[in-house]
Structures are given as structure tokens and as C-alpha cells.
Enzyme design. Structure first.
Site, PDB file in Angstrom:
ATOM      1  CG  ASP A 125       6.869   6.431  -1.863  1.00  0.00           C
ATOM      2  OD1 ASP A 125       5.765   7.079  -2.211  1.00  0.00           O
ATOM      3  OD2 ASP A 125       7.074   5.499  -1.172  1.00  0.00           O
ATOM      4  CE  LYS A 162      -5.392   8.791   5.594  1.00  0.00           C
ATOM      5  NZ  LYS A 162      -4.322   9.623   4.847  1.00  0.00           N
ATOM      6  CB  THR A 178      -5.518   4.343  -6.340  1.00  0.00           C
ATOM      7  OG1 THR A 178      -5.804   3.978  -4.935  1.00  0.00           O
ATOM      8  CG2 THR A 178      -5.722   5.748  -6.377  1.00  0.00           C
ATOM      9  CB  VAL A 195       6.844   9.910   6.819  1.00  0.00           C
ATOM     10  CG1 VAL A 195       6.870  10.461   5.437  1.00  0.00           C
ATOM     11  CG2 VAL A 195       5.779   8.801   6.736  1.00  0.00           C
ATOM     12  CE1 TYR A 250      -6.044   5.308   5.075  1.00  0.00           C
ATOM     13  CE2 TYR A 250      -8.499   5.898   5.165  1.00  0.00           C
ATOM     14  CZ  TYR A 250      -7.522   5.891   4.711  1.00  0.00           C
ATOM     15  OH  TYR A 250      -7.424   6.779   3.565  1.00  0.00           O
TER      16      TYR A 250
HETATM   17  N1  LIG Z   1      -7.104   5.730  -2.702  1.00  0.00           N
HETATM   18  C1  LIG Z   1      -8.370   5.855  -2.113  1.00  0.00           C
HETATM   19  O1  LIG Z   1      -9.388   5.456  -2.299  1.00  0.00           O
HETATM   20  C2  LIG Z   1      -8.027   6.979  -1.019  1.00  0.00           C
HETATM   21  C3  LIG Z   1      -9.152   7.558  -0.429  1.00  0.00           C
HETATM   22  C4  LIG Z   1      -9.101   8.455   0.735  1.00  0.00           C
HETATM   23  C5  LIG Z   1      -7.663   8.740   1.015  1.00  0.00           C
HETATM   24  N2  LIG Z   1      -6.619   8.315   0.378  1.00  0.00           N
HETATM   25  C6  LIG Z   1      -5.196   8.783   1.001  1.00  0.00           C
HETATM   26  O2  LIG Z   1      -4.655   9.133  -0.222  1.00  0.00           O
HETATM   27  C7  LIG Z   1      -3.147   8.921  -0.077  1.00  0.00           C
HETATM   28  C8  LIG Z   1      -2.580   8.224  -1.064  1.00  0.00           C
HETATM   29  O3  LIG Z   1      -3.310   6.999  -1.094  1.00  0.00           O
HETATM   30  P1  LIG Z   1      -3.090   6.292  -2.566  1.00  0.00           P
HETATM   31  O4  LIG Z   1      -4.390   5.471  -3.074  1.00  0.00           O
HETATM   32  O5  LIG Z   1      -2.360   6.565  -3.557  1.00  0.00           O
HETATM   33  O6  LIG Z   1      -2.188   5.095  -2.170  1.00  0.00           O
HETATM   34  P2  LIG Z   1      -0.657   4.370  -2.558  1.00  0.00           P
HETATM   35  O7  LIG Z   1      -0.533   3.230  -1.658  1.00  0.00           O
HETATM   36  O8  LIG Z   1      -0.625   4.218  -4.215  1.00  0.00           O
HETATM   37  O9  LIG Z   1       0.328   5.659  -1.922  1.00  0.00           O
HETATM   38  C9  LIG Z   1       0.865   5.682  -0.663  1.00  0.00           C
HETATM   39  C10 LIG Z   1       2.408   5.999  -0.790  1.00  0.00           C
HETATM   40  O10 LIG Z   1       2.586   6.018   0.574  1.00  0.00           O
HETATM   41  C11 LIG Z   1       3.968   5.538   0.622  1.00  0.00           C
HETATM   42  N3  LIG Z   1       4.316   4.992   1.827  1.00  0.00           N
HETATM   43  C12 LIG Z   1       3.896   4.171   2.826  1.00  0.00           C
HETATM   44  N4  LIG Z   1       4.330   4.142   3.932  1.00  0.00           N
HETATM   45  C13 LIG Z   1       5.389   4.981   3.975  1.00  0.00           C
HETATM   46  C14 LIG Z   1       6.325   5.665   4.827  1.00  0.00           C
HETATM   47  N5  LIG Z   1       6.552   5.194   6.114  1.00  0.00           N
HETATM   48  N6  LIG Z   1       7.310   6.627   4.537  1.00  0.00           N
HETATM   49  C15 LIG Z   1       6.912   7.164   3.306  1.00  0.00           C
HETATM   50  N7  LIG Z   1       6.238   6.773   2.481  1.00  0.00           N
HETATM   51  C16 LIG Z   1       5.169   5.747   2.538  1.00  0.00           C
HETATM   52  C17 LIG Z   1       4.027   4.099  -0.227  1.00  0.00           C
HETATM   53  O11 LIG Z   1       5.231   3.641  -0.538  1.00  0.00           O
HETATM   54  C18 LIG Z   1       3.152   4.759  -1.554  1.00  0.00           C
HETATM   55  O12 LIG Z   1       3.894   5.074  -2.463  1.00  0.00           O
HETATM   56  C19 LIG Z   1      -3.165   8.157   1.495  1.00  0.00           C
HETATM   57  O13 LIG Z   1      -2.883   9.141   2.472  1.00  0.00           O
HETATM   58  C20 LIG Z   1      -4.559   7.853   1.619  1.00  0.00           C
HETATM   59  O14 LIG Z   1      -4.861   7.405   2.695  1.00  0.00           O
HETATM   60  C21 LIG Z   1      -6.822   7.591  -0.505  1.00  0.00           C
END
Ligand SMILES: NC(=O)c1ccc[n+]([C@@H]2O[C@H](COP(=O)([O-])OP(=O)(O)OC[C@H]3O[C@@H](n4cnc5c(N)ncnc54)[C@H](O)[C@@H]3O)[C@@H](O)[C@H]2O)c1
Length: 263
Positions: free
Chosen positions: A38, A161, A192, A65, A157
Site C-alpha cells: 500500500d 474501472k 467503507t 503502484v 472513475y
Molecule cells: N467502497 C466502495 O463502495 C467500492 C465500490 C466498488 C469498488 N470499490 C473498489 O474497491 C477498492 C477498495 O476500496 P475501499 O473502499 O477499500 O477504499 P480504500 O480507500 O479504503 O482503499 C484503497 C487503498 O488503496 C491505497 N492506494 C491508493 N493509491 C495507491 C497507490 N498509488 N499505490 C498503492 N496503494 C494505493 C490506499 O492507501 C488505500 O489503502 C477500490 O479499487 C475501489 O475502487 C469500492
């Protein structure tokens, strides 16, 4: 104890976040060793520490990343720590700005695609040779229900995706012969903290969003983790190049779900 991932080594980007963290915990429960990668070193190290304290195999590696050397180092770290890499889960995503083509800047656009799409590309670039060397493996890319529909003001976004889903199909085609299966997983709204930038608190968010789901509520990170486990393990042995939609029925209908008592 279930052991769907016994002997597996999984690298989880965005593993310091809520969904990534739930996936890491579930994978350890299923017998895997996990590498939590991360950009947020602290959240990654706290989670790895928590798993190790409970006698689970985990390491953290600070990884951006979007930086090629970081992607290469994360994979190398996994192999140094646990001898191989069998599973990659790309969860990392950035919070993308809202706007239209007229208001968004090129930098906004590039930042969104840089993390959500190019980040997954870079991770796969270094993970695929390691998976091949391990005799095959699985890749799970976390996309979104919003990769399948248009939604106002969210082009960076939704486009990132949608492209991730298509990239996953290409990965599956290119590496089937290496014994590598690649699938994407598209969650609907998940409860979340990410959602807090649009609502006052989680309760208000869940109340407002609930009617958009046939099941009457957004999903939970643990439910996403369960689906990720399915895709990462042999439970999904005949799946590759697919997108698994986990959206509580969001895309199945338009409007509010029927009331229990229609009278
Ligand atoms: N929460 C939702 O409603 C939801 C819905 C659909 C999809 N998603 C997808 O699920 C995944 C996780 O979402 P979440 O709600 O846990 O969000 P989150 O923000 O808690 O998690 C994202 C993580 O990615 C890390 N991150 C950001 N940029 C980065 C980089 N350049 N390199 C490495 N790490 C990096 C952040 O530090 C964080 O820990 C994402 O891909 C999001 O698009 C979430």
C-alpha cells in the site's frame, strides 16, 4: 479450519484499505501468506502486525503502484519473504475527482487512470513471470459496478474501472497457457469510509443508498473478501476472463425496490 488457499502467497495492493484489509484477513484464514502492499505504509504495517500477532504469515511493503520500481520491488519482496508468488489482487484505487470533460483537468484524468488502471498493469507486468514460475496462479482485479454504467460526473472513475475489466480479459487470454486465471470483481456500493466524502456519516450513507439495492443495503467489505477468495482459489477453477458482479442487485433494476407490502 478451511484451507482454500493453503500454500498460496498472495500480494494485495491497497491492502491497507478497508476492502483490501478484509481480503488479506480472509486469505490468511484460508491458509495463504499475504503481502500487504500500500502507498500508506502505516495502515499496511498495522495490518501485517495484527496478522503476525495472531500467528499469521504477513509482511507489509510500501508500494506506490504507479511507480514501476515499486511494483517490481513488491513482487520481489513477496518472493524473498515467502519463496514464491501465486496470487495477485489489485485493490489499490485513488479517490477520483468529480467533474465533466469541461471541468476536469488532464492531471485529474491521468491521476485516476494512473492508479486504477496503469497501477494494475504495472503490478501484473512483474507478477505474471512470478506466477508462471510458481506453475500458474490467479489474478483478481477489483473493478466496480460503475465500470458497467455511466454516472454523472464520475468519468475518470467509471472509465478506469471499465478499462480494468477489459484489461482483465486480455490478461486471461494472454496468460491462459501459463496456467494463470485472471478475473475481475465488481462490487456495488460497499459500506467503507470511502463513501464519507459524499455523506455525513455511514448511517446516513446506508439509509440514502439502501433503496438503490434490491437487497436494501450496500455491501460489506467482508462480502467482497468472500468473493475475492472464490476467484483466487480453485473454487473458481473454470473461470477466467470473467467479471463477477457483487452489487446487491443494483444493476438488475432501475428505480427503488418494491415495498414489502404493495397495498
Ligand atoms: N467502497 C466502495 O463502495 C467500492 C465500490 C466498488 C469498488 N470499490 C473498489 O474497491 C477498492 C477498495 O476500496 P475501499 O473502499 O477499500 O477504499 P480504500 O480507500 O479504503 O482503499 C484503497 C487503498 O488503496 C491505497 N492506494 C491508493 N493509491 C495507491 C497507490 N498509488 N499505490 C498503492 N496503494 C494505493 C490506499 O492507501 C488505500 O489503502 C477500490 O479499487 C475501489 O475502487 C469500492
Amino acid at each position: 479450519m478451511a484451507s482454500e488457499l493453503e500454500g498460496r502467497v498472495a500480494l494485495i495492493t491497497g491492502g491497507g484499505g478497508e476492502i483490501g484489509g478484509a481480503i488479506a484477513r480472509r486469505f490468511v484464514e484460508a491458509g495463504a501468506a499475504v503481502v500487504i502492499a500500500d502507498i500508506n505504509r502505516e495502515t499496511a504495517e498495522v495490518l501485517a502486525g495484527e496478522i503476525v500477532m495472531a500467528n499469521g504469515p504477513a509482511v507489509a511493503v510500501r508500494t506506490n503502484v504507479t511507480i514501476e520500481q515499486d511494483a517490481e520491488r513488491a513482487v520481489r519482496h513477496a518472493i524473498e519473504a515467502f519463496g514464491k508468488l501465486t496470487t495477485l489482487v489489485n485493490v489499490a484505487a485513488t479517490v477520483t475527482p468529480d467533474g465533466t470533460v469541461e471541468t476536469l483537468t488532464l492531471a485529474d484524468w491521468n491521476a485516476a487512470l494512473g492508479v486504477n488502471l496503469t497501477g494494475a498493469f504495472l503490478m501484473c507486468k512483474y507478477a505474471v513471470p512470478a506466477l508462471r514460475k510458481a506453475g500458474g496462479g490467479t489474478i483478481v482485479n477489483i473493478a466496480s459496478q460503475l465500470g458497467q454504467i455511466g454516472i454523472a460526473g464520475r468519468a475518470p472513475y467509471t472509465t478506469s474501472k471499465a478499462a480494468l475489466i477489459q484489461f482483465t480479459r486480455s490478461l486471461a487470454v494472454d496468460h491462459a497457457a501459463d496456467g494463470i486465471r485472471a478475473n475481475s470483481l465488481s462490487p456495488g456500493g460497499i459500506d467503507t469510509a470511502r463513501i464519507l466524502r459524499r455523506f455525513k456519516n455511514r448511517e446516513e450513507a446506508n439509509r440514502a443508498r439502501g433503496p438503490a439495492y434490491l437487497l436494501g443495503r450496500p455491501g460489506r467489505a467482508e462480502e467482497v473478501a468472500e468473493a475475492a477468495l472464490f476467484l483466487a482459489s480453485e473454487q473458481s477453477s473454470f473461470m477466467t476472463g470473467a467479471d463477477l458482479l457483487l452489487d446487491g442487485g443494483y444493476l438488475a433494476f432501475k428505480g427503488h425496490r418494491p415495498a414489502k407490502d404493495p397495498s
